[in-house]
Write an enzyme that holds these catalytic residues in place. Structure first.
Site, mmCIF file in Angstrom:
data_model
loop_
_atom_site.group_PDB
_atom_site.id
_atom_site.type_symbol
_atom_site.label_atom_id
_atom_site.label_comp_id
_atom_site.label_asym_id
_atom_site.label_seq_id
_atom_site.Cartn_x
_atom_site.Cartn_y
_atom_site.Cartn_z
ATOM 1 N N ASP A 126 0.855 -1.191 0.000
ATOM 2 C CA ASP A 126 0.000 0.000 0.000
ATOM 3 C C ASP A 126 0.890 1.241 0.000
ATOM 4 O O ASP A 126 1.903 1.302 0.699
ATOM 5 C CB ASP A 126 -0.918 -0.015 1.236
ATOM 6 C CG ASP A 126 -2.067 0.957 1.102
ATOM 7 O OD1 ASP A 126 -3.231 0.497 1.019
ATOM 8 O OD2 ASP A 126 -1.820 2.196 1.081
ATOM 9 N N ASN A 159 -12.621 -3.489 2.401
ATOM 10 C CA ASN A 159 -13.576 -2.383 2.452
ATOM 11 C C ASN A 159 -14.485 -2.496 1.239
ATOM 12 O O ASN A 159 -14.010 -2.624 0.106
ATOM 13 C CB ASN A 159 -12.845 -1.038 2.438
ATOM 14 C CG ASN A 159 -12.143 -0.761 3.757
ATOM 15 O OD1 ASN A 159 -12.654 -1.104 4.815
ATOM 16 N ND2 ASN A 159 -10.967 -0.156 3.699
ATOM 17 N N GLY A 175 -15.840 2.908 3.363
ATOM 18 C CA GLY A 175 -14.774 3.800 2.901
ATOM 19 C C GLY A 175 -13.961 3.243 1.743
ATOM 20 O O GLY A 175 -12.812 3.640 1.541
ATOM 21 N N GLN A 176 -14.547 2.327 0.967
ATOM 22 C CA GLN A 176 -13.812 1.822 -0.201
ATOM 23 C C GLN A 176 -13.530 2.983 -1.151
ATOM 24 O O GLN A 176 -14.447 3.691 -1.565
ATOM 25 C CB GLN A 176 -14.637 0.738 -0.926
ATOM 26 C CG GLN A 176 -13.882 0.141 -2.112
ATOM 27 C CD GLN A 176 -14.647 -0.988 -2.810
ATOM 28 O OE1 GLN A 176 -15.759 -1.343 -2.409
ATOM 29 N NE2 GLN A 176 -14.055 -1.534 -3.855
ATOM 30 N N HIS A 178 -9.846 -5.534 -3.463
ATOM 31 C CA HIS A 178 -8.517 -5.667 -2.842
ATOM 32 C C HIS A 178 -8.677 -6.023 -1.377
ATOM 33 O O HIS A 178 -9.530 -5.471 -0.688
ATOM 34 C CB HIS A 178 -7.696 -4.388 -2.991
ATOM 35 C CG HIS A 178 -8.401 -3.145 -2.529
ATOM 36 N ND1 HIS A 178 -9.363 -2.502 -3.292
ATOM 37 C CD2 HIS A 178 -8.304 -2.442 -1.377
ATOM 38 C CE1 HIS A 178 -9.816 -1.456 -2.632
ATOM 39 N NE2 HIS A 178 -9.203 -1.391 -1.455
ATOM 40 N N HIS A 214 -6.819 -5.789 2.142
ATOM 41 C CA HIS A 214 -5.720 -5.195 2.903
ATOM 42 C C HIS A 214 -5.178 -6.279 3.833
ATOM 43 O O HIS A 214 -5.951 -6.888 4.583
ATOM 44 C CB HIS A 214 -6.213 -4.044 3.790
ATOM 45 C CG HIS A 214 -6.751 -2.855 3.060
ATOM 46 N ND1 HIS A 214 -6.035 -1.684 2.914
ATOM 47 C CD2 HIS A 214 -7.950 -2.638 2.459
ATOM 48 C CE1 HIS A 214 -6.766 -0.794 2.255
ATOM 49 N NE2 HIS A 214 -7.942 -1.353 1.975
HETATM 50 P P1 5GP Z 1 -9.713 1.296 0.135
HETATM 51 O O1 5GP Z 1 -9.838 2.663 0.755
HETATM 52 O O2 5GP Z 1 -10.402 1.266 -1.217
HETATM 53 O O3 5GP Z 1 -10.094 0.167 1.011
HETATM 54 O O4 5GP Z 1 -8.152 1.070 -0.110
HETATM 55 C C1 5GP Z 1 -7.452 1.628 -1.173
HETATM 56 C C2 5GP Z 1 -5.996 1.609 -0.777
HETATM 57 O O5 5GP Z 1 -5.227 1.848 -1.938
HETATM 58 C C3 5GP Z 1 -5.602 2.687 0.240
HETATM 59 O O6 5GP Z 1 -5.089 2.077 1.429
HETATM 60 C C4 5GP Z 1 -4.546 3.517 -0.499
HETATM 61 O O7 5GP Z 1 -3.482 3.925 0.343
HETATM 62 C C5 5GP Z 1 -4.083 2.570 -1.582
HETATM 63 N N1 5GP Z 1 -3.621 3.238 -2.770
HETATM 64 C C6 5GP Z 1 -4.216 4.290 -3.398
HETATM 65 N N2 5GP Z 1 -3.521 4.638 -4.491
HETATM 66 C C7 5GP Z 1 -2.471 3.777 -4.571
HETATM 67 C C8 5GP Z 1 -1.385 3.616 -5.498
HETATM 68 O O8 5GP Z 1 -1.259 4.339 -6.482
HETATM 69 N N3 5GP Z 1 -0.490 2.624 -5.235
HETATM 70 C C9 5GP Z 1 -0.603 1.803 -4.160
HETATM 71 N N4 5GP Z 1 0.335 0.873 -3.999
HETATM 72 N N5 5GP Z 1 -1.609 1.919 -3.258
HETATM 73 C C10 5GP Z 1 -2.527 2.891 -3.467
#
Ligand code: 5GP
Ligand code: ZN
Length: 113
Positions: free
Chosen positions: A30, A86, A92-93, A99, A101
């Site tokens: 991440d 998420n 908060g997705q 994906h 985490h």
């Molecule tokens: P969500 O909020 O959808 O559960 O998680 C998305 C995750 O993607 C976040 O933890 C954010 O830090 C990560 N993320 C967003 N943009 C990028 C990116 O360009 N590269 C990587 N490696 N992670 C990213």
């Protein structure tokens, strides 16, 4: 820029720190880690969220299997780790490509805010 950020990472068009690369799934760090280990595990094919991936049980199983491989590779399988999908607005997705985490390397509180 491709339409979907994680499709771009899966295609190798957007750089990421790859942890594990399998036929149909990919694990990478991440960009904004919340713990010493914070790895995202995705399917290379585009599914918007866990609900849509659930229709493909074998791919879902591969994803979950890679989650645990990441934990072993990162040395957090024994100490414990958290897996979060998420899904949707209340969770908060922020990236609409499924994906998991994989978070660990320190003790964590529960419940989420
Ligand atoms: P969500 O909020 O959808 O559960 O998680 C998305 C995750 O993607 C976040 O933890 C954010 O830090 C990560 N993320 C967003 N943009 C990028 C990116 O360009 N590269 C990587 N490696 N992670 C990213
Ligand atoms: Zn995608």
């Amino acid at each position: 820029m491709p339409e979907c950020l994680f499709c771009g990472i899966a295609a190798g068009e957007i750089p990421a720190k790859i942890v594990l690369d399998a036929a149909r799934t990919l694990a990478f760090r991440d960009i904004n880690p919340q713990a010493p280990t914070h790895v995202l595990v995705i399917t290379k094919a585009h599914y918007p969220n866990l609900a849509t991936l659930a229709a493909d049980e074998s791919l879902l199983a591969e994803l979950v299997s890679q989650v645990h491989e990441v934990a072993r590779a990162e040395g957090i399988a024994d100490s414990g780790y958290r897996v979060v999908f998420n899904t949707g607005g209340h969770a908060g997705q922020s990236v609409d490509h499924v994906h998991a985490h994989v978070i660990g390397g320190r003790p964590m509180a529960w419940t989420p805010g």
